[in-house]
Scaffold this motif. Structure first.
Motif, PDB file in Angstrom:
ATOM      1  N   MET A   1       0.830  -1.160   0.000  1.00 44.92           N
ATOM      2  CA  MET A   1       0.000   0.000   0.000  1.00 44.92           C
ATOM      3  C   MET A   1       0.888   1.242   0.000  1.00 44.92           C
ATOM      4  SD  MET A   1      -3.194   0.485   2.276  1.00 44.92           S
ATOM      5  CE  MET A   1      -4.222   1.810   2.092  1.00 44.92           C
ATOM      6  N   ILE A   2       0.381   2.303  -0.626  1.00 43.77           N
ATOM      7  CA  ILE A   2       1.156   3.532  -0.731  1.00 43.77           C
ATOM      8  C   ILE A   2       0.878   4.377   0.498  1.00 43.77           C
ATOM      9  CG2 ILE A   2       1.519   5.627  -2.045  1.00 43.77           C
ATOM     10  CD1 ILE A   2       0.732   4.119  -4.519  1.00 43.77           C
ATOM     11  N   THR A   3       1.937   4.759   1.164  1.00 40.85           N
ATOM     12  CA  THR A   3       1.781   5.600   2.342  1.00 40.85           C
ATOM     13  C   THR A   3       1.938   7.054   1.937  1.00 40.85           C
ATOM     14  OG1 THR A   3       4.125   5.545   2.872  1.00 40.85           O
ATOM     15  CG2 THR A   3       2.764   3.802   3.831  1.00 40.85           C
ATOM     16  N   SER A   4       1.568   7.928   2.837  1.00 39.82           N
ATOM     17  CA  SER A   4       1.687   9.350   2.536  1.00 39.82           C
ATOM     18  C   SER A   4       3.147   9.757   2.417  1.00 39.82           C
ATOM     19  CB  SER A   4       0.968  10.193   3.584  1.00 39.82           C
ATOM     20  OG  SER A   4       1.511   9.953   4.864  1.00 39.82           O
ATOM     21  N   ALA A   5       4.011   9.117   3.153  1.00 35.13           N
ATOM     22  CA  ALA A   5       5.445   9.417   3.046  1.00 35.13           C
ATOM     23  C   ALA A   5       5.973   8.969   1.694  1.00 35.13           C
ATOM     24  CB  ALA A   5       6.221   8.744   4.181  1.00 35.13           C
ATOM     25  N   GLY A   6       5.528   7.817   1.233  1.00 35.86           N
ATOM     26  CA  GLY A   6       5.945   7.319  -0.076  1.00 35.86           C
ATOM     27  C   GLY A   6       5.385   8.194  -1.189  1.00 35.86           C
ATOM     28  N   LEU A   7       4.146   8.632  -1.037  1.00 35.81           N
ATOM     29  CA  LEU A   7       3.521   9.518  -2.020  1.00 35.81           C
ATOM     30  C   LEU A   7       4.237  10.865  -2.065  1.00 35.81           C
ATOM     31  CD1 LEU A   7       1.227   9.630  -4.042  1.00 35.81           C
ATOM     32  CD2 LEU A   7      -0.242  10.475  -2.237  1.00 35.81           C
TER      33      LEU A   7
END
Length: 94
Positions: A1-7
């Protein structure tokens, strides 16, 4: 899942490229629409010019017809005068 940090990291890395690409696509689409609208406006202007040209040509034809009738009548009158003068000259010298 894409996290906000990764985004956020993805946006930080590729954000300028994405914005540049989106701006280029938007500019291209805007240019295409501008060209289409200009072509449509040209067709409309041409469609509006045709009746105007027809009206001007009709007015010119009406004026030319009146001038032709006037000149024809004048030529007929001058021809009749010439015949009368010729008749008078023939009687004078007869």
């Amino acid at each position: 899942m894409i996290t906000s940090a990764g985004l956020l990291a993805l946006w930080t890395t590729y954000g300028k490229s994405v914005c540049t690409l989106a701006g280029g696509i938007a500019g291209w689409a805007g240019n295409v629409m501008r060209i289409r609208i200009a072509a449509q406006r040209g067709r409309l202007d041409t469609g509006q010019q045709a009746p105007e040209l027809l009206a001007r040509a009709s007015e010119r034809d009406t004026r030319m017809d009146a001038l032709l009738v006037s000149m024809t009548e004048r030529i007929s009158e001058l021809t009749r005068q010439r015949w009368r003068y010729d008749g008078v000259l023939q009687e004078l010298y007869a």
